[in-house]
Design a protein around this motif. Structure first.
Motif, PDB file in Angstrom:
ATOM      1  N   GLY A   1       0.628  -1.169  -0.006  1.00  0.00           N
ATOM      2  CA  GLY A   1      -0.061   0.147  -0.231  1.00  0.00           C
ATOM      3  C   GLY A   1       0.996   1.269  -0.046  1.00  0.00           C
ATOM      4  N   TYR A   2       1.780   1.261   0.735  1.00  0.00           N
ATOM      5  CA  TYR A   2       2.681   2.529   0.913  1.00  0.00           C
ATOM      6  C   TYR A   2       3.530   2.545  -0.329  1.00  0.00           C
ATOM      7  CZ  TYR A   2       6.540   5.644   2.249  1.00  0.00           C
ATOM      8  OH  TYR A   2       7.262   6.697   2.221  1.00  0.00           O
ATOM      9  N   MET A   3       4.055   1.503  -0.905  1.00  0.00           N
ATOM     10  CA  MET A   3       4.747   1.742  -2.239  1.00  0.00           C
ATOM     11  C   MET A   3       4.140   1.971  -3.404  1.00  0.00           C
ATOM     12  SD  MET A   3       8.068   1.578  -1.501  1.00  0.00           S
ATOM     13  CE  MET A   3       8.390   1.743  -2.981  1.00  0.00           C
ATOM     14  N   HIS A   4       2.988   1.298  -3.506  1.00  0.00           N
ATOM     15  CA  HIS A   4       1.929   1.819  -4.496  1.00  0.00           C
ATOM     16  C   HIS A   4       1.551   3.257  -4.404  1.00  0.00           C
ATOM     17  CE1 HIS A   4      -0.692   1.029  -8.023  1.00  0.00           C
ATOM     18  NE2 HIS A   4      -1.578   1.842  -7.407  1.00  0.00           N
ATOM     19  N   HIS A   5       1.003   3.618  -3.066  1.00  0.00           N
ATOM     20  CA  HIS A   5       0.514   4.959  -3.204  1.00  0.00           C
ATOM     21  C   HIS A   5       1.590   6.010  -3.315  1.00  0.00           C
ATOM     22  CE1 HIS A   5      -2.805   7.453  -1.696  1.00  0.00           C
ATOM     23  NE2 HIS A   5      -1.778   8.160  -0.972  1.00  0.00           N
ATOM     24  N   PHE A   6       2.960   5.620  -2.841  1.00  0.00           N
ATOM     25  CA  PHE A   6       4.178   6.570  -2.945  1.00  0.00           C
ATOM     26  C   PHE A   6       4.437   6.828  -4.621  1.00  0.00           C
ATOM     27  CE2 PHE A   6       8.674   7.235  -3.435  1.00  0.00           C
ATOM     28  CZ  PHE A   6       8.986   8.492  -2.873  1.00  0.00           C
ATOM     29  N   CYS A   7       4.804   5.562  -5.216  1.00  0.00           N
ATOM     30  CA  CYS A   7       4.859   5.825  -6.610  1.00  0.00           C
ATOM     31  C   CYS A   7       3.661   6.233  -7.642  1.00  0.00           C
ATOM     32  CB  CYS A   7       5.125   3.951  -7.266  1.00  0.00           C
ATOM     33  SG  CYS A   7       6.577   3.358  -6.410  1.00  0.00           S
ATOM     34  N   ALA A   8       2.500   5.951  -7.296  1.00  0.00           N
ATOM     35  CA  ALA A   8       1.362   6.392  -7.947  1.00  0.00           C
ATOM     36  C   ALA A   8       1.402   7.973  -7.810  1.00  0.00           C
ATOM     37  CB  ALA A   8       0.268   5.796  -7.471  1.00  0.00           C
ATOM     38  N   GLY A   9       1.662   8.250  -6.359  1.00  0.00           N
ATOM     39  CA  GLY A   9       1.553   9.705  -6.169  1.00  0.00           C
ATOM     40  C   GLY A   9       2.598  10.692  -6.673  1.00  0.00           C
ATOM     41  N   ILE A  10       3.642  10.050  -6.966  1.00  0.00           N
ATOM     42  CA  ILE A  10       4.643  10.746  -7.729  1.00  0.00           C
ATOM     43  C   ILE A  10       4.285  10.983  -9.158  1.00  0.00           C
ATOM     44  CG2 ILE A  10       7.237  10.429  -8.674  1.00  0.00           C
ATOM     45  CD1 ILE A  10       7.962   9.524  -5.973  1.00  0.00           C
ATOM     46  N   ARG A  11       3.805   9.723  -9.725  1.00  0.00           N
ATOM     47  CA  ARG A  11       3.208   9.920 -10.948  1.00  0.00           C
ATOM     48  C   ARG A  11       1.999  11.215 -11.279  1.00  0.00           C
ATOM     49  NH1 ARG A  11      -1.403   7.172 -13.308  1.00  0.00           N
ATOM     50  NH2 ARG A  11      -1.420   7.175 -15.638  1.00  0.00           N
TER      51      ARG A  11
ATOM     52  N   VAL B   1       3.108  16.582 -17.853  1.00  0.00           N
ATOM     53  CA  VAL B   1       3.798  15.776 -18.498  1.00  0.00           C
ATOM     54  C   VAL B   1       3.414  14.312 -18.460  1.00  0.00           C
ATOM     55  CG1 VAL B   1       6.186  14.774 -18.249  1.00  0.00           C
ATOM     56  CG2 VAL B   1       6.021  17.111 -17.576  1.00  0.00           C
ATOM     57  N   GLY B   2       3.562  13.569 -19.634  1.00  0.00           N
ATOM     58  CA  GLY B   2       2.859  12.376 -19.675  1.00  0.00           C
ATOM     59  C   GLY B   2       1.573  12.252 -19.747  1.00  0.00           C
ATOM     60  N   LEU B   3       0.825  12.983 -20.413  1.00  0.00           N
ATOM     61  CA  LEU B   3      -0.934  12.873 -20.365  1.00  0.00           C
ATOM     62  C   LEU B   3      -1.225  12.146 -21.466  1.00  0.00           C
ATOM     63  CD1 LEU B   3      -1.665  16.639 -19.206  1.00  0.00           C
ATOM     64  CD2 LEU B   3      -1.805  14.554 -17.757  1.00  0.00           C
ATOM     65  N   ASP B   4      -0.495  11.980 -22.487  1.00  0.00           N
ATOM     66  CA  ASP B   4      -1.103  11.495 -23.607  1.00  0.00           C
ATOM     67  C   ASP B   4      -1.025   9.970 -23.269  1.00  0.00           C
ATOM     68  OD1 ASP B   4       1.773  10.048 -25.423  1.00  0.00           O
ATOM     69  OD2 ASP B   4       1.954  11.637 -23.708  1.00  0.00           O
ATOM     70  N   LYS B   5      -1.838   9.246 -24.196  1.00  0.00           N
ATOM     71  CA  LYS B   5      -2.214   7.684 -23.862  1.00  0.00           C
ATOM     72  C   LYS B   5      -1.150   6.863 -23.561  1.00  0.00           C
ATOM     73  CE  LYS B   5      -5.631   4.604 -25.599  1.00  0.00           C
ATOM     74  NZ  LYS B   5      -6.449   4.306 -26.715  1.00  0.00           N
ATOM     75  N   ASP B   6      -0.010   6.993 -24.694  1.00  0.00           N
ATOM     76  CA  ASP B   6       1.040   6.144 -24.334  1.00  0.00           C
ATOM     77  C   ASP B   6       1.882   6.288 -23.310  1.00  0.00           C
ATOM     78  OD1 ASP B   6       2.734   4.020 -25.689  1.00  0.00           O
ATOM     79  OD2 ASP B   6       4.118   5.509 -26.180  1.00  0.00           O
ATOM     80  N   SER B   7       2.225   7.656 -22.921  1.00  0.00           N
ATOM     81  CA  SER B   7       2.926   7.778 -21.622  1.00  0.00           C
ATOM     82  C   SER B   7       2.337   7.617 -20.642  1.00  0.00           C
ATOM     83  CB  SER B   7       3.443   9.294 -21.503  1.00  0.00           C
ATOM     84  OG  SER B   7       3.891   9.813 -22.705  1.00  0.00           O
ATOM     85  N   ALA B   8       1.113   7.603 -20.350  1.00  0.00           N
ATOM     86  CA  ALA B   8       0.057   7.355 -19.299  1.00  0.00           C
ATOM     87  C   ALA B   8       0.107   5.831 -19.133  1.00  0.00           C
ATOM     88  CB  ALA B   8      -1.143   7.824 -19.354  1.00  0.00           C
ATOM     89  N   ARG B   9       0.108   4.892 -20.274  1.00  0.00           N
ATOM     90  CA  ARG B   9       0.374   3.360 -20.090  1.00  0.00           C
ATOM     91  C   ARG B   9       1.626   3.231 -19.418  1.00  0.00           C
ATOM     92  NH1 ARG B   9      -1.805  -1.141 -20.724  1.00  0.00           N
ATOM     93  NH2 ARG B   9      -0.797  -3.007 -21.916  1.00  0.00           N
ATOM     94  N   LYS B  10       2.805   3.641 -20.227  1.00  0.00           N
ATOM     95  CA  LYS B  10       4.125   3.626 -19.488  1.00  0.00           C
ATOM     96  C   LYS B  10       4.264   3.919 -18.166  1.00  0.00           C
ATOM     97  CE  LYS B  10       6.242   3.906 -24.318  1.00  0.00           C
ATOM     98  NZ  LYS B  10       7.359   4.676 -25.030  1.00  0.00           N
ATOM     99  N   THR B  11       3.796   4.807 -17.757  1.00  0.00           N
ATOM    100  CA  THR B  11       4.058   5.340 -16.406  1.00  0.00           C
ATOM    101  C   THR B  11       3.312   4.415 -15.544  1.00  0.00           C
ATOM    102  OG1 THR B  11       2.256   6.981 -16.584  1.00  0.00           O
ATOM    103  CG2 THR B  11       4.666   7.710 -16.800  1.00  0.00           C
ATOM    104  N   SER B  12       1.988   3.896 -15.810  1.00  0.00           N
ATOM    105  CA  SER B  12       0.991   2.944 -15.167  1.00  0.00           C
ATOM    106  C   SER B  12       1.852   1.632 -14.856  1.00  0.00           C
ATOM    107  CB  SER B  12      -0.123   2.693 -15.986  1.00  0.00           C
ATOM    108  OG  SER B  12      -0.946   3.791 -15.952  1.00  0.00           O
ATOM    109  N   VAL B  13       2.456   1.276 -16.012  1.00  0.00           N
ATOM    110  CA  VAL B  13       3.284  -0.003 -15.858  1.00  0.00           C
ATOM    111  C   VAL B  13       4.592   0.052 -15.074  1.00  0.00           C
ATOM    112  CG1 VAL B  13       4.899  -1.419 -17.411  1.00  0.00           C
ATOM    113  CG2 VAL B  13       2.669  -1.032 -18.116  1.00  0.00           C
ATOM    114  N   ALA B  14       5.118   1.247 -14.987  1.00  0.00           N
ATOM    115  CA  ALA B  14       6.311   1.620 -14.292  1.00  0.00           C
ATOM    116  C   ALA B  14       5.851   1.647 -12.768  1.00  0.00           C
ATOM    117  CB  ALA B  14       6.894   2.868 -14.502  1.00  0.00           C
ATOM    118  N   VAL B  15       4.627   2.216 -12.463  1.00  0.00           N
ATOM    119  CA  VAL B  15       4.171   2.167 -11.123  1.00  0.00           C
ATOM    120  C   VAL B  15       3.833   0.714 -10.601  1.00  0.00           C
ATOM    121  CG1 VAL B  15       2.244   2.758  -9.719  1.00  0.00           C
ATOM    122  CG2 VAL B  15       3.252   4.602 -11.089  1.00  0.00           C
TER     123      VAL B  15
END
Length: 140
Positions: free
Chosen positions: A89-99, A107-121
């Motif tokens: 919970g902490y790690m996901h909340h931290f990483c998604a919060g930074i995202r 930054v990163g609002l287009d569909k491709d970037s959003a998908r890449k950052t989601s995978v990274a989180v």
């Protein structure tokens, strides 16, 4: 008269409507939506388990006897699973919060970037949780 009526060869426009709660299982959400929902769930998990976290902190720093009691509580398999859930919970909340903070700067609002950052989180939070699980259950 609308153009769809004028030209019978033209396909009708797709209909967009609200989704009923019973239809959620049939709806395919993008990965960024799933990460956003998990961000909310992890925040709720951290808030609900805050009394347990504070209790463990209190037991660990009160005295040597209470620290031994804390070790007994923390060594129980159910407690390890709760601690692991807190770590995720902490790690996901931290990483998604930074995202989300980066996305707030447009930054990163287009569909491709959003998908890449989601995978990274997801990858980062699950990898760190897996490493903590290995340590917690005594693999190394």
């Amino acid at each position: 008269m609308s153009e769809a009526i004028k030209d019978p060869r033209r396909k009708p426009r797709r209909e967009y409507r609200n989704i009923h709660i019973g239809e959620l299982g049939q709806y395919r959400m993008p990965l960024s939506a799933i990460v956003s929902i998990l961000h909310r769930i992890s925040g709720m998990l951290l808030f609900v388990l805050l009394p347990f976290i504070l209790y463990l902190l209190q037991e660990s720093i009160r005295s040597e006897i209470s620290f031994a009691h804390f070790q007994g509580i923390a060594s129980h398999p159910f407690s390890k699973l709760v601690i692991l859930a807190l770590v995720w919970g902490y790690m996901h909340h931290f990483c998604a919060g930074i995202r989300h903070l980066v996305m707030d700067t447009h930054v990163g609002l287009d569909k491709d970037s959003a998908r890449k950052t989601s995978v990274a989180v997801l990858v980062i939070s699950l990898a760190v949780t897996f490493l903590v699980a290995l340590k917690l259950f005594g693999v190394f």
